[in-house]
Design a protein around this motif. Structure first.
Motif, PDB file in Angstrom:
ATOM      1  N   PHE A   1     -28.250 -30.557  -7.518  1.00  0.00           N
ATOM      2  CA  PHE A   1     -29.105 -31.085  -8.576  1.00  0.00           C
ATOM      3  C   PHE A   1     -30.586 -30.931  -8.225  1.00  0.00           C
ATOM      4  O   PHE A   1     -31.422 -30.708  -9.106  1.00  0.00           O
ATOM      5  N   LYS A   2     -30.918 -31.051  -6.953  1.00  0.00           N
ATOM      6  CA  LYS A   2     -32.304 -30.828  -6.537  1.00  0.00           C
ATOM      7  C   LYS A   2     -32.700 -29.378  -6.823  1.00  0.00           C
ATOM      8  O   LYS A   2     -33.809 -29.095  -7.283  1.00  0.00           O
ATOM      9  N   TRP A   3     -31.780 -28.447  -6.540  1.00  0.00           N
ATOM     10  CA  TRP A   3     -32.035 -27.030  -6.821  1.00  0.00           C
ATOM     11  C   TRP A   3     -32.269 -26.831  -8.329  1.00  0.00           C
ATOM     12  O   TRP A   3     -33.205 -26.139  -8.729  1.00  0.00           O
TER      13      TRP A   3
ATOM     14  N   ILE B   1     -30.958 -36.438 -12.775  1.00  0.00           N
ATOM     15  CA  ILE B   1     -30.376 -35.903 -14.017  1.00  0.00           C
ATOM     16  C   ILE B   1     -31.210 -36.351 -15.205  1.00  0.00           C
ATOM     17  O   ILE B   1     -31.513 -35.568 -16.110  1.00  0.00           O
ATOM     18  N   ASP B   2     -31.610 -37.634 -15.210  1.00  0.00           N
ATOM     19  CA  ASP B   2     -32.488 -38.144 -16.265  1.00  0.00           C
ATOM     20  C   ASP B   2     -33.766 -37.307 -16.365  1.00  0.00           C
ATOM     21  O   ASP B   2     -34.199 -36.933 -17.456  1.00  0.00           O
TER      22      ASP B   2
ATOM     23  N   TYR C   1     -23.237 -22.184 -10.201  1.00  0.00           N
ATOM     24  CA  TYR C   1     -23.774 -23.176  -9.271  1.00  0.00           C
ATOM     25  C   TYR C   1     -24.821 -22.429  -8.438  1.00  0.00           C
ATOM     26  O   TYR C   1     -24.950 -21.196  -8.568  1.00  0.00           O
ATOM     27  N   PRO C   2     -25.599 -23.103  -7.597  1.00  0.00           N
ATOM     28  CA  PRO C   2     -26.719 -22.425  -6.937  1.00  0.00           C
ATOM     29  C   PRO C   2     -26.348 -21.142  -6.201  1.00  0.00           C
ATOM     30  O   PRO C   2     -27.004 -20.111  -6.376  1.00  0.00           O
ATOM     31  N   GLU C   3     -25.294 -21.181  -5.395  1.00  0.00           N
ATOM     32  CA  GLU C   3     -24.935 -20.006  -4.601  1.00  0.00           C
ATOM     33  C   GLU C   3     -24.377 -18.864  -5.451  1.00  0.00           C
ATOM     34  O   GLU C   3     -24.348 -17.718  -5.010  1.00  0.00           O
ATOM     35  N   GLY C   4     -23.935 -19.173  -6.659  1.00  0.00           N
ATOM     36  CA  GLY C   4     -23.347 -18.151  -7.518  1.00  0.00           C
ATOM     37  C   GLY C   4     -24.310 -17.589  -8.544  1.00  0.00           C
ATOM     38  O   GLY C   4     -23.991 -16.617  -9.233  1.00  0.00           O
TER      39      GLY C   4
ATOM     40  N   PHE D   1     -25.288 -25.083 -15.705  1.00  0.00           N
ATOM     41  CA  PHE D   1     -25.217 -25.458 -14.291  1.00  0.00           C
ATOM     42  C   PHE D   1     -24.009 -26.348 -14.027  1.00  0.00           C
ATOM     43  O   PHE D   1     -23.747 -27.309 -14.765  1.00  0.00           O
ATOM     44  N   SER D   2     -23.274 -26.024 -12.970  1.00  0.00           N
ATOM     45  CA  SER D   2     -22.145 -26.847 -12.537  1.00  0.00           C
ATOM     46  C   SER D   2     -22.392 -27.266 -11.090  1.00  0.00           C
ATOM     47  O   SER D   2     -22.558 -26.414 -10.215  1.00  0.00           O
ATOM     48  N   ALA D   3     -22.449 -28.569 -10.835  1.00  0.00           N
ATOM     49  CA  ALA D   3     -22.772 -29.071  -9.495  1.00  0.00           C
ATOM     50  C   ALA D   3     -21.516 -29.285  -8.668  1.00  0.00           C
ATOM     51  O   ALA D   3     -20.521 -29.816  -9.162  1.00  0.00           O
ATOM     52  N   PHE D   4     -21.578 -28.881  -7.402  1.00  0.00           N
ATOM     53  CA  PHE D   4     -20.475 -29.140  -6.484  1.00  0.00           C
ATOM     54  C   PHE D   4     -20.880 -30.066  -5.337  1.00  0.00           C
ATOM     55  O   PHE D   4     -20.031 -30.548  -4.602  1.00  0.00           O
ATOM     56  N   LYS D   5     -22.180 -30.326  -5.173  1.00  0.00           N
ATOM     57  CA  LYS D   5     -22.671 -31.205  -4.119  1.00  0.00           C
ATOM     58  C   LYS D   5     -24.010 -31.778  -4.551  1.00  0.00           C
ATOM     59  O   LYS D   5     -24.693 -31.196  -5.406  1.00  0.00           O
TER      60      LYS D   5
END
Length: 371
Positions: free
Chosen positions: A232-234, A132-133, A205-208, A224-228
């Protein structure tokens, strides 16, 4: 009632977001023992309430009319004039624990946000601090933009993807709002009469995420909203325009490119997922980990974000009528209401109960009247 999915309900026996999380990241899943966390304490406090409140801490007797102190403050304002602090004031009047201060996006001080630092995605940032940084060093921007951030009063609308929007001709009314929030890949171009043309930010999120570059609006923020953790890598790949190496851990195909400059990309504060799930809706805490039925839909997360950051909040495109199985599920495709299957990660009934409280108490305005 139609809530905006953070996964697709139909064609899958359960929400694959959560399933992929457990398949790919079981090494991260550890129960938390020891002293009661700050979040768990907040949840417990919400259940120790007087007889005038429900177990989540909401007033039992909800009324549309303003309480006397708010009627004095807002009652004399002209029709259509933005009411500063209105949504937060109304929310506090029915939910006394509500505290407005919660930044919309993560900024360089994100490690100081105590409510998110001890929880893994989707409820926090634990294990993801370094990446994230790295991302925030590149994006450098953490607000809505100079013009919107300087407004003394913001009117926001969350536009859902529900078929209830179809043929309502609400486009021009939606475009009147200062901030127009859209979710995942819901299209605009061919549906302007019903959904408007303006997009301030699109939460996904990535899939959406939209997979075709030409379908992105020219001036919207990518939020971006992370669920897993792998999400964040994506995002890092998208921010730094790196080639995506493999898609293991995602429950469907993901975008390979996001046509946005780093300065046009944001990370949604995961506190809104946490607060919506455990304090507002009352989903299972599950030691602060993603589990069956404890993830709020992206639409409800967006509403929670707006309650903290907007002065007035409206929604459109929420709600479905299960008594009409042939009605369209989404405004942009032919899939019918009958295609809805039970969700593994969401508890639609409990979300419906929460959002109805907001509408009944006039905390939010429902333009399509589906909630």
């Amino acid at each position: 009632m139609y809530l905006l999915h953070s996964c697709i309900y139909y064609s899958k026996p359960f929400c694959a977001v959560g399933f992929a999380y457990f398949l790919s990241f079981s090494g991260f899943i550890r129960p938390c023992y020891g002293k009661i966390s700050e979040l768990e304490n907040d949840i417990n406090v919400g259940r120790i309430v007087s007889s005038g409140y429900d177990k989540q801490g909401f007033l039992l007797q909800l009324e549309t009319k303003l309480p006397p102190e708010l009627a004095y403050k807002y009652g004399n304002l002209s029709e259509g004039v933005c009411k500063p602090g209105y949504a937060a004031a109304k929310m506090t009047s029915i939910y006394p624990k509500f505290v407005k201060k919660a930044p919309m996006f993560l900024d360089r001080n994100f490690k100081q946000h105590t409510k998110i630092k001890n929880y893994l995605p989707p409820f926090g940032i634990k294990t993801q601090e370094r990446i994230i940084d790295n991302i925030l060093t590149e994006t450098k921007s953490f607000g809505l933009g100079e013009d919107l951030d300087s407004l003394s009063c913001k009117r926001c609308i969350i536009v859902g993807n529900g078929g209830i929007l179809y043929n309502k001709s609400l486009g021009s009314r939606i475009d009147e709002y200062d901030v127009v929030v859209r979710l995942n890949g819901a299209p605009v171009a061919d549906y302007k009469r019903d959904v408007g043309t303006k997009t301030t930010l699109r939460i996904t999120y990535p899939e959406g995420a939209i997979q075709k570059s030409e379908q992105y609006e020219g001036d919207s923020l990518f939020v971006f909203s992370a669920f897993k953790p792998i999400d964040f890598k994506w995002l890092k790949n998208m921010v730094f325009k790196e080639k995506l190496e493999g898609t293991e851990g995602f429950w469907k195909s993901v975008a390979q490119h996001v046509p946005r400059k780093p300065a046009e990309m944001r990370i949604l504060n995961p506190y809104f997922i946490q607060e919506a799930a455990f304090q507002f809706i009352g989903l299972p805490f599950n030691n602060g980990l993603m589990g069956k039925g404890n993830i709020p839909t992206l639409g409800t997360v967006a509403i929670t974000m707006a309650l903290h950051n907007c002065d007035e909040v409206a929604v459109a495109g929420f709600g479905y009528d299960m008594t009409s199985p042939q009605a369209p599920l989404h405004y942009y495709e032919s899939v019918k209401m009958s295609a809805i299957k039970e969700s593994w990660t969401h508890n639609i009934a409990k979300e419906k109960e929460f959002l109805r409280k907001l509408v009944k108490a006039n905390v939010i305005t429902d333009l399509t009247k589906g909630i």
